[in-house]
Every structure is written in structure tokens, then in C-alpha cells.
Scaffold this motif. Structure first.
Motif, PDB file in Angstrom:
ATOM      1  N   HIS A 123       0.874  -1.179   0.000  1.00  0.00           N
ATOM      2  CA  HIS A 123       0.000   0.000   0.000  1.00  0.00           C
ATOM      3  C   HIS A 123       0.904   1.219   0.000  1.00  0.00           C
ATOM      4  O   HIS A 123       1.707   1.415   0.912  1.00  0.00           O
ATOM      5  CB  HIS A 123      -0.929   0.032   1.206  1.00  0.00           C
ATOM      6  CG  HIS A 123      -1.945   1.129   1.114  1.00  0.00           C
ATOM      7  ND1 HIS A 123      -3.172   0.971   0.507  1.00  0.00           N
ATOM      8  CD2 HIS A 123      -1.901   2.430   1.518  1.00  0.00           C
ATOM      9  CE1 HIS A 123      -3.845   2.094   0.549  1.00  0.00           C
ATOM     10  NE2 HIS A 123      -3.092   3.013   1.156  1.00  0.00           N
ATOM     11  N   LEU A 124       0.764   2.039  -1.046  1.00  0.00           N
ATOM     12  CA  LEU A 124       1.652   3.173  -1.272  1.00  0.00           C
ATOM     13  C   LEU A 124       0.915   4.483  -1.056  1.00  0.00           C
ATOM     14  O   LEU A 124      -0.181   4.685  -1.563  1.00  0.00           O
ATOM     15  CB  LEU A 124       2.196   3.128  -2.697  1.00  0.00           C
ATOM     16  CG  LEU A 124       3.069   4.308  -3.148  1.00  0.00           C
ATOM     17  CD1 LEU A 124       4.368   4.352  -2.346  1.00  0.00           C
ATOM     18  CD2 LEU A 124       3.361   4.207  -4.643  1.00  0.00           C
ATOM     19  N   TYR A 125       1.545   5.352  -0.279  1.00  0.00           N
ATOM     20  CA  TYR A 125       1.075   6.733  -0.160  1.00  0.00           C
ATOM     21  C   TYR A 125       2.188   7.662  -0.602  1.00  0.00           C
ATOM     22  O   TYR A 125       3.309   7.602  -0.084  1.00  0.00           O
ATOM     23  CB  TYR A 125       0.669   7.073   1.280  1.00  0.00           C
ATOM     24  CG  TYR A 125       0.462   8.565   1.480  1.00  0.00           C
ATOM     25  CD1 TYR A 125      -0.631   9.202   0.891  1.00  0.00           C
ATOM     26  CD2 TYR A 125       1.379   9.329   2.189  1.00  0.00           C
ATOM     27  CE1 TYR A 125      -0.811  10.570   1.042  1.00  0.00           C
ATOM     28  CE2 TYR A 125       1.201  10.699   2.345  1.00  0.00           C
ATOM     29  CZ  TYR A 125       0.106  11.310   1.756  1.00  0.00           C
ATOM     30  OH  TYR A 125      -0.073  12.664   1.882  1.00  0.00           O
ATOM     31  N   LEU A 126       1.895   8.520  -1.588  1.00  0.00           N
ATOM     32  CA  LEU A 126       2.851   9.513  -2.066  1.00  0.00           C
ATOM     33  C   LEU A 126       2.190  10.881  -2.045  1.00  0.00           C
ATOM     34  O   LEU A 126       1.194  11.106  -2.730  1.00  0.00           O
ATOM     35  CB  LEU A 126       3.290   9.194  -3.504  1.00  0.00           C
ATOM     36  CG  LEU A 126       4.347   8.119  -3.711  1.00  0.00           C
ATOM     37  CD1 LEU A 126       4.588   7.918  -5.194  1.00  0.00           C
ATOM     38  CD2 LEU A 126       5.650   8.479  -3.004  1.00  0.00           C
ATOM     39  N   PRO A 127       2.727  11.797  -1.245  1.00  0.00           N
ATOM     40  CA  PRO A 127       2.189  13.158  -1.280  1.00  0.00           C
ATOM     41  C   PRO A 127       2.626  13.853  -2.566  1.00  0.00           C
ATOM     42  O   PRO A 127       3.537  13.386  -3.258  1.00  0.00           O
ATOM     43  CB  PRO A 127       2.833  13.811  -0.054  1.00  0.00           C
ATOM     44  CG  PRO A 127       4.131  13.079   0.117  1.00  0.00           C
ATOM     45  CD  PRO A 127       3.863  11.663  -0.321  1.00  0.00           C
ATOM     46  N   LYS A 128       1.964  14.934  -2.868  1.00  0.00           N
ATOM     47  CA  LYS A 128       2.363  15.733  -4.037  1.00  0.00           C
ATOM     48  C   LYS A 128       2.794  17.118  -3.574  1.00  0.00           C
ATOM     49  O   LYS A 128       1.976  17.849  -2.993  1.00  0.00           O
ATOM     50  CB  LYS A 128       1.191  15.853  -5.013  1.00  0.00           C
ATOM     51  CG  LYS A 128       0.894  14.572  -5.764  1.00  0.00           C
ATOM     52  CD  LYS A 128      -0.076  14.818  -6.904  1.00  0.00           C
ATOM     53  CE  LYS A 128      -0.263  13.552  -7.717  1.00  0.00           C
ATOM     54  NZ  LYS A 128      -1.177  13.756  -8.870  1.00  0.00           N
ATOM     55  N   PRO A 129       4.058  17.460  -3.833  1.00  0.00           N
ATOM     56  CA  PRO A 129       5.129  16.624  -4.411  1.00  0.00           C
ATOM     57  C   PRO A 129       5.749  15.737  -3.340  1.00  0.00           C
ATOM     58  O   PRO A 129       5.654  16.016  -2.154  1.00  0.00           O
ATOM     59  CB  PRO A 129       6.130  17.672  -4.902  1.00  0.00           C
ATOM     60  CG  PRO A 129       5.971  18.808  -3.938  1.00  0.00           C
ATOM     61  CD  PRO A 129       4.505  18.840  -3.571  1.00  0.00           C
ATOM     62  N   ALA A 130       6.405  14.669  -3.793  1.00  0.00           N
ATOM     63  CA  ALA A 130       7.059  13.742  -2.863  1.00  0.00           C
ATOM     64  C   ALA A 130       8.568  13.918  -2.952  1.00  0.00           C
ATOM     65  O   ALA A 130       9.131  13.993  -4.046  1.00  0.00           O
ATOM     66  CB  ALA A 130       6.671  12.309  -3.209  1.00  0.00           C
ATOM     67  N   ASP A 131       9.227  13.984  -1.789  1.00  0.00           N
ATOM     68  CA  ASP A 131      10.681  14.052  -1.788  1.00  0.00           C
ATOM     69  C   ASP A 131      11.327  12.948  -0.970  1.00  0.00           C
ATOM     70  O   ASP A 131      12.543  12.808  -0.958  1.00  0.00           O
ATOM     71  CB  ASP A 131      11.176  15.422  -1.304  1.00  0.00           C
ATOM     72  CG  ASP A 131      10.740  15.740   0.126  1.00  0.00           C
ATOM     73  OD1 ASP A 131      10.125  14.873   0.777  1.00  0.00           O
ATOM     74  OD2 ASP A 131      10.990  16.868   0.585  1.00  0.00           O
ATOM     75  N   ALA A 132      10.503  12.133  -0.264  1.00  0.00           N
ATOM     76  CA  ALA A 132      11.040  11.041   0.542  1.00  0.00           C
ATOM     77  C   ALA A 132       9.974   9.980   0.735  1.00  0.00           C
ATOM     78  O   ALA A 132       8.795  10.291   0.910  1.00  0.00           O
ATOM     79  CB  ALA A 132      11.523  11.560   1.896  1.00  0.00           C
ATOM     80  N   VAL A 133      10.407   8.716   0.714  1.00  0.00           N
ATOM     81  CA  VAL A 133       9.488   7.589   0.905  1.00  0.00           C
ATOM     82  C   VAL A 133      10.124   6.604   1.877  1.00  0.00           C
ATOM     83  O   VAL A 133      11.307   6.273   1.751  1.00  0.00           O
ATOM     84  CB  VAL A 133       9.189   6.861  -0.428  1.00  0.00           C
ATOM     85  CG1 VAL A 133       8.182   5.723  -0.191  1.00  0.00           C
ATOM     86  CG2 VAL A 133       8.663   7.819  -1.473  1.00  0.00           C
ATOM     87  N   VAL A 134       9.341   6.140   2.847  1.00  0.00           N
ATOM     88  CA  VAL A 134       9.800   5.140   3.813  1.00  0.00           C
ATOM     89  C   VAL A 134       9.130   3.813   3.495  1.00  0.00           C
ATOM     90  O   VAL A 134       7.893   3.726   3.427  1.00  0.00           O
ATOM     91  CB  VAL A 134       9.472   5.557   5.257  1.00  0.00           C
ATOM     92  CG1 VAL A 134       9.893   4.465   6.239  1.00  0.00           C
ATOM     93  CG2 VAL A 134      10.166   6.875   5.599  1.00  0.00           C
TER      94      VAL A 134
END
Length: 438
Positions: free
Chosen positions: A239-250
């Protein structure tokens, strides 16, 4: 049988799809109803709020509801239960005073200065994790009407057949399952772990932030959905959550016996999302592979899957250039550190919660990403293993001990402290600093 409240919420959202184009506010009943309502609100693209109610338990049998209290002075009583239990007026008053105090405290805590979402002339979609007697749901419906809702819908994953048929209060009831022989709501969930106040606040904050971010971006939505990730001729779920804009993902690597639906990891993910971080909750094995217990403890296999998932994230156009963090729990922490030790690993920070970093063995000295080891103070065996593992790390590292916490961080406030420490570590090491324009 529902896997957990997240699974129940998603199934319920599919049944409620007909409401997508209508003026609806989703209202979760704290505590357990809020995780279900969160999934419904996210799936339908609706605002999320709470209606706080408290069950009035029979004296000496508090699990039996003789009524319920709601915000704005609402009180619902069950005359049949009161008569059968022979509850005296003074006993009822004493229970009411105690529960009203708790209700008022929770209203203040859950809202934290956040204004109530207006209901005037709108449809109130009240969501709980299930119905037993229905008194709590009736109180919630009355509160919604007092706040001006034009229509009230009650939506729950499970309820007794007679309650779903006879419940007074909502204009409409949506229920996925109505067993004829009903014993308790929790029987219909594989994982019915208690929902904490901290989890409720985090979910409400996350929903409010996403709504505000969408408005500021001209209603451009963040990505928030299930994904399938190809790995060596197979695919693993996430399950992926990406904010806009994205600069980091855990990326989250859970431990043995858990899954991407883990309430604890999902709670931590929401805390990270509140800080503007993207998250990917993963099952590193397919359901068939999990049947072989040897796979569950094959740290090299798990680490390889985590590395493949990392490449998949970075290949997405909406995640290009993102800095990567790993959050591992139990055996998942060993997989995270093993993957971070690989030559050329694109990992900028690692956090272990109740982890087994020792299982990464001789890979530990090769880890270069700053690493935070979070361990419960009462988890003495794992604490000692983390002390030993930290001694083998040559990178920047810290060992954070949460007082009183056992392995699963189930004690009050301990998971919240662990999540806050993880958030601060990732923000410190992952968030791109603003350019110096001076």
C-alpha cells in the motif's frame, strides 16, 4: 471474517461506492470505528470527522450496554436492559456522570482545536467497526440530526440480524454481514486489537492534512492505494502513499506473523505521513511463500525483495529523486539492515522498532545509512541483542529505549513515543533542505 479494521473499511467502501458523487461527511465512532471510517473516507474522497459517544454499561456488568451518551447532551437508554438488570436511578446517574466526563475529555482530545466538519443539509455517513446492541449507533444518529444532517446513514461491517433490521435512528443501514447467531463484534475479525486515542488523533490529522493539501494543489490528489510490485517473476502486495510533491518515501518491512495491514505499522505510517513523508507498507512474501516458515526467516530473501521494491518506487515518475528510508519491525529490521548494507544501496536512513538487527549478522558493519534502534525498556532480551548489534555498526547510530514498553509496544503511549522518534529521525535524514537563496 475480516482481516482487521482496515480490511473491513475497504470492503465497506466498495459497498458504499454509490455515495461517491453525493454531499457526504464520513463520521467515525471512536475508537474502533475511526480506522474503518478512515478507509471509507479515503476511498470515496470524502471528509472525515468523529461523533463521540460513550456506552453506559450496567453496573457490575459494564460490557452490557444499558444506553449511551453523545455529544451535545444526547442520551439514549435501553429500557429493557434497565429493567432486567434492575438498575437504580442513582446508579444510572453515577455511571452517566463518569462517562460524560470521559466523553467531554475525548471530544477535546480528538478535535484538538480542529473545527467540527459542518453537517447542515448534508448526508452524515456514520461508520463503526460493528454493532452489538445498537445503543451507541442510535446516540450517534441523534447527534448527527441535532447538528443538522439532512440524511443519516449507518454503515458497519457486521451486526446481529435483528439489530440491523430493527435499529431506530438512521434513514438507511448498510451492513456487510448479519449473522443469525451473533456473539460479539470481535469474533468477526482476525485482528481486533484495541484502537488507541493516539491512533484516532493521527488518522483524523492525516485526513485533515490530505484534504487541505488537495485544496492547496487545486484538488490534485496524492497517490494513496494498493499496488502490486513485480519481483523475480512474482508480485508482492503493498500500500503506497505519495504526497504531491514527494521528496522522501519510507518502506516498511514487517516481522514474522504480521502483514502490511499491521495496525502498529499503519499507525507509524500515518505519523510519518503527517510529517510529509511518503510510505510503502509491504508484504515481502507472497501468500504461498508465507506458508513455508523457512521463507519468513530467510533474511537474505527478504532483503532482496526490499531492494527490488526500492527500485520499483524510484522508477515511478511521481517518486523520481525521492530519498529512501527503511522502517523494520522484528525480523523486518534485519531485512532492512541487510538491504541497506548492499553495495550501492539507495537508502538514506533506517529505523528499527523492536527489531532483530542481530539477524543481519556480519552485514551490519557495511551499513552506511544513519540507523535508529528503538526498543522497549521491558523487552530485555531484544534490548540486549540491540546493544550488541549497535556495537557492530560503523554508521551514525542511536539506541532509543522506550520506558515500560514490551516487544509489541502495546502499553499506553509507548507506540506513540516510538512513532515520534521514528518520524524525527526520518525527517532529519530524509527531508530535502530548502535551497539557500540568500
Amino acid at each position: 471474517m475480516f482481516e482487521d479494521r482496515v480490511d473491513a473499511g475497504r470492503q465497506l467502501a466498495a459497498r458504499l461506492e454509490y455515495l461517491r458523487g453525493q454531499d457526504v461527511v464520513v463520521l467515525g465512532l471512536p475508537r474502533g470505528g475511526v480506522p474503518v471510517a478512515y478507509e471509507v473516507a479515503q476511498s470515496l474522497g470524502k471528509q472525515l470527522d468523529v461523533i463521540v459517544v460513550r456506552k453506559l454499561g450496567v453496573p457490575y456488568q459494564p460490557e452490557v450496554a444499558m444506553g449511551a451518551l453523545g455529544e451535545d447532551g444526547v442520551r439514549v437508554l435501553e429500557p429493557r436492559i434497565l429493567a432486567q438488570a434492575r438498575v437504580r436511578d442513582e446508579d444510572l446517574q453515577q455511571v452517566e456522570e463518569r462517562e460524560r466526563g470521559i466523553l467531554d475529555t475525548r471530544v477535546e482530545r480528538f478535535r484538538r482545536g480542529r473545527p467540527r466538519v459542518p453537517l447542515q443539509g448534508r448526508t452524515a455517513l456514520i461508520v463503526d467497526d460493528g454493532v452489538a446492541t445498537g445503543s451507541t449507533a442510535r446516540a450517534a444518529c441523534q447527534v448527527a440530526r441535532q447538528l443538522g444532517a439532512a440524511k443519516v446513514i449507518l454503515a458497519v461491517p457486521v451486526a446481529p440480524k435483528e439489530a440491523a433490521r430493527e435499529l431506530q435512528g438512521p434513514d438507511e443501514i448498510v451492513c456487510l454481514r448479519t449473522p443469525a447467531h451473533f456473539t460479539a463484534v470481535g469474533v468477526h475479525y482476525e485482528d481486533f486489537s484495541p484502537t488507541t486515542d493516539d491512533e484516532v488523533v493521527v488518522l483524523l490529522d492525516a485526513a485533515a492534512k490530505r484534504a487541505a493539501d488537495g485544496d492547496r494543489a487545486g484538488n490534485a490528489a496524492d497517490f494513496d492505494g494498493d499496488v502490486e510490485i513485480p519481483v523475480g517473476g512474482r508480485s508482492i502486495a503493498g500500500h503506497l502513499y505519495l504526497p504531491k510533491p514527494a521528496d522522501a518515501v519510507v518502506l516498511f518491512a514487517h516481522g514474522s506473523g504480521s502483514s502490511r495491514f499491521s495496525p502498529r505499522n499503519r499507525y507509524v505510517a500515518r505519523v510519518l505521513e503527517q510529517a510529509g513523508l511518503g510510505t510503502l507498507l509491504l508484504d515481502l512474501l507472497t501468500p504461498e511463500e508465507e506458508l513455508d516458515r523457512a521463507n519468513v526467516f530467510d533474511i537474505g530473501l527478504l532483503a532482496g525483495r526490499l531492494a527490488e521494491a526500492t527500485r520499483w518506487v524510484l522508477d515511478r515518475p511521481d517518486a523520481a529523486g525521492c530519498r529512501i528510508g527503511y522502517f523494520g519491525a522484528s525480523t523486518g529490521a534485519a531485512a532492512a539492515l541487510w538491504a541497506a548494507a548492499e553495495p550501492g544501496a539507495e537508502v538514506a536512513a533506517v529505523v528499527s522498532r523492536g527489531g532483530r538487527p542481530d539477524l543481519a549478522g556480519d552485514r551490519l558493519p557495511a551499513v552506511t545509512a544513519p540507523t535508529l534502534l528503538i526498543v522497549g525498556g521491558a523487552d530485555t532480551y531484544v534490548l540486549e541483542l540491540n546493544h550488541q548489534a549497535r556495537g557492530k555498526l560503523h554508521c551514525e547510530s542511536e539506541l532509543a529505549v522506550v520506558p515500560g514498553a514490551t516487544h509489541l509496544f502495546e502499553e499506553h503511549g509507548t507506540l506513540a513515543e516510538a512513532a515520534a522518534r521514528a518520524r524525527d529521525w526520518f525527517v532529519r535524514h530524509l527531508r530535502t533542505p530548502a535551497p539557500d537563496v540568500g
